[in-house]
Design a protein around this motif. Structure first.
Motif, PDB file in Angstrom:
ATOM      1  N   UNK A  74       0.856  -1.192   0.000  1.00 23.89           N
ATOM      2  CA  UNK A  74       0.000   0.000   0.000  1.00 23.89           C
ATOM      3  C   UNK A  74       0.887   1.236   0.000  1.00 23.89           C
ATOM      4  N   UNK A  75       0.402   2.313  -0.638  1.00 24.44           N
ATOM      5  CA  UNK A  75       1.199   3.524  -0.768  1.00 24.44           C
ATOM      6  C   UNK A  75       0.327   4.757  -0.581  1.00 24.44           C
ATOM      7  N   UNK A  76       0.927   5.798  -0.035  1.00 23.63           N
ATOM      8  CA  UNK A  76       0.252   7.087   0.111  1.00 23.63           C
ATOM      9  C   UNK A  76       1.253   8.214  -0.100  1.00 23.63           C
ATOM     10  N   UNK A  77       0.771   9.440  -0.012  1.00 28.42           N
ATOM     11  CA  UNK A  77       1.627  10.621  -0.194  1.00 28.42           C
ATOM     12  C   UNK A  77       1.726  11.378   1.128  1.00 28.42           C
ATOM     13  N   UNK A  78       2.947  11.595   1.577  1.00 28.55           N
ATOM     14  CA  UNK A  78       3.153  12.324   2.829  1.00 28.55           C
ATOM     15  C   UNK A  78       2.808  13.796   2.627  1.00 28.55           C
ATOM     16  N   UNK A  79       2.069  14.375   3.582  1.00 28.48           N
ATOM     17  CA  UNK A  79       1.633  15.768   3.429  1.00 28.48           C
ATOM     18  C   UNK A  79       2.201  16.686   4.502  1.00 28.48           C
ATOM     19  N   UNK A  80       2.990  16.124   5.423  1.00 27.17           N
ATOM     20  CA  UNK A  80       3.561  16.928   6.500  1.00 27.17           C
ATOM     21  C   UNK A  80       2.841  16.696   7.818  1.00 27.17           C
ATOM     22  N   UNK A  81       3.483  17.135   8.919  1.00 29.64           N
ATOM     23  CA  UNK A  81       2.902  17.032  10.252  1.00 29.64           C
ATOM     24  C   UNK A  81       2.522  15.580  10.594  1.00 29.64           C
ATOM     25  N   UNK A  82       3.356  14.643  10.116  1.00 27.36           N
ATOM     26  CA  UNK A  82       3.160  13.215  10.378  1.00 27.36           C
ATOM     27  C   UNK A  82       1.875  12.654   9.769  1.00 27.36           C
ATOM     28  N   UNK A  83       1.346  13.327   8.746  1.00 27.42           N
ATOM     29  CA  UNK A  83       0.108  12.898   8.091  1.00 27.42           C
ATOM     30  C   UNK A  83       0.398  12.461   6.652  1.00 27.42           C
ATOM     31  N   UNK A  84      -0.472  11.604   6.140  1.00 28.28           N
ATOM     32  CA  UNK A  84      -0.362  11.187   4.748  1.00 28.28           C
ATOM     33  C   UNK A  84      -1.766  11.023   4.175  1.00 28.28           C
ATOM     34  N   UNK A  85      -1.878  11.174   2.870  1.00 25.47           N
ATOM     35  CA  UNK A  85      -3.163  11.056   2.191  1.00 25.47           C
ATOM     36  C   UNK A  85      -3.122   9.820   1.295  1.00 25.47           C
ATOM     37  N   UNK A  86      -4.226   9.080   1.276  1.00 27.09           N
ATOM     38  CA  UNK A  86      -4.235   7.810   0.534  1.00 27.09           C
ATOM     39  C   UNK A  86      -5.668   7.334   0.329  1.00 27.09           C
ATOM     40  N   UNK A  87      -5.788   6.274  -0.456  1.00 27.35           N
ATOM     41  CA  UNK A  87      -7.069   5.597  -0.652  1.00 27.35           C
ATOM     42  C   UNK A  87      -6.940   4.231   0.016  1.00 27.35           C
ATOM     43  N   UNK A  88      -7.493   4.084   1.234  1.00 25.58           N
ATOM     44  CA  UNK A  88      -7.152   2.935   2.084  1.00 25.58           C
ATOM     45  C   UNK A  88      -7.599   1.561   1.602  1.00 25.58           C
ATOM     46  N   UNK A  89      -8.905   1.362   1.453  1.00 29.28           N
ATOM     47  CA  UNK A  89      -9.383   0.006   1.172  1.00 29.28           C
ATOM     48  C   UNK A  89     -10.851   0.049   0.752  1.00 29.28           C
TER      49      UNK A  89
END
Length: 214
Positions: free
Chosen positions: A146-161
């Motif tokens: 699985x992969x996502x994009x890091x957006x800063x502040x220890x957060x990431x955006x993704x399409x989970x499941x």
């Protein structure tokens, strides 16, 4: 000398001259052709060079436009998860979401699968994460599944499941923290094998044919 003989002698000499000179001409042509023969592997090497140039451009673009990249990713929040779909109108799975954002915003084509994406760019530690970096997880008992994009502040955006939508999650959350599998920064390098690199090049060329603006 008769008139007929006088006329034929120069013509015969010209003909013989041409015949004598033909082997040399043929030899020169063969040498020229030999010099222009393109080795079979050169097209593939050209493909590698093309991807390297695009990757270099990508590295500059990601570092210079990470905010725009993240903003574009945020626009897709709420799009439903759908396996093996590649457009927001129909839904996006984990890797197609990342691929869509990079292609839509930067015009750069990433490999289709998360496992392949995990070999693009250079590996970085969790402490080195910057907006625009790719983050990977083991969600199917399979590394880099699985992969996502890091957006800063220890957060990431993704399409989970299945049954979820594109959203922002915290890397420190129990589920994602346990499954964190590493991160990559798109710096223009890659560890794709020859077959994967050729597949990616073929896809790039197909897209270029479909859209001359790429």
């Amino acid at each position: 000398m008769s008139l007929k003989k006088a006329l034929l002698t120069p013509a015969l000499g010209l003909f013989l001259g041409l015949v004598v000179s033909m082997p040399a001409f043929a030899s020169d042509a063969a040498d020229a052709a030999a010099e222009t023969v393109v080795p079979k592997e050169s097209m593939f090497q050209a493909g590698r060079a093309y991807i390297a140039r695009v990757s270099d451009r990508l590295a500059d673009t990601v570092s210079g436009k990470s905010e725009e990249l993240i903003n574009r990713a945020m626009v897709v929040i709420g799009v439903r998860y759908r396996w093996d779909a590649e457009l927001p109108q129909s839904g996006l799975d984990g890797s197609s979401f990342v691929g869509y954002v990079f292609k839509d915003k930067l015009g750069f084509l990433l490999p289709r699968k998360a496992t392949q994406m995990s070999r693009v760019g250079k590996p970085i530690t969790r402490d080195e994460l910057q907006p625009g970096d790719l983050v990977f997880f083991n969600t199917m008992r399979l590394t880099f599944s699985h992969v996502g994009i890091y957006v800063g502040d220890n957060k990431f955006i993704h399409s989970p499941s299945k049954g979820t939508n594109v959203r922002v999650d915290d890397l420190g959350g129990l589920y994602w923290d346990k499954r964190f599998d590493g991160a990559r920064r798109l710096d223009g390098s890659d560890n794709l094998n020859d077959s994967e690199r050729q597949d990616l090049l073929n896809e790039v060329n197909n897209l270029k044919r479909q859209s001359p603006s790429l």
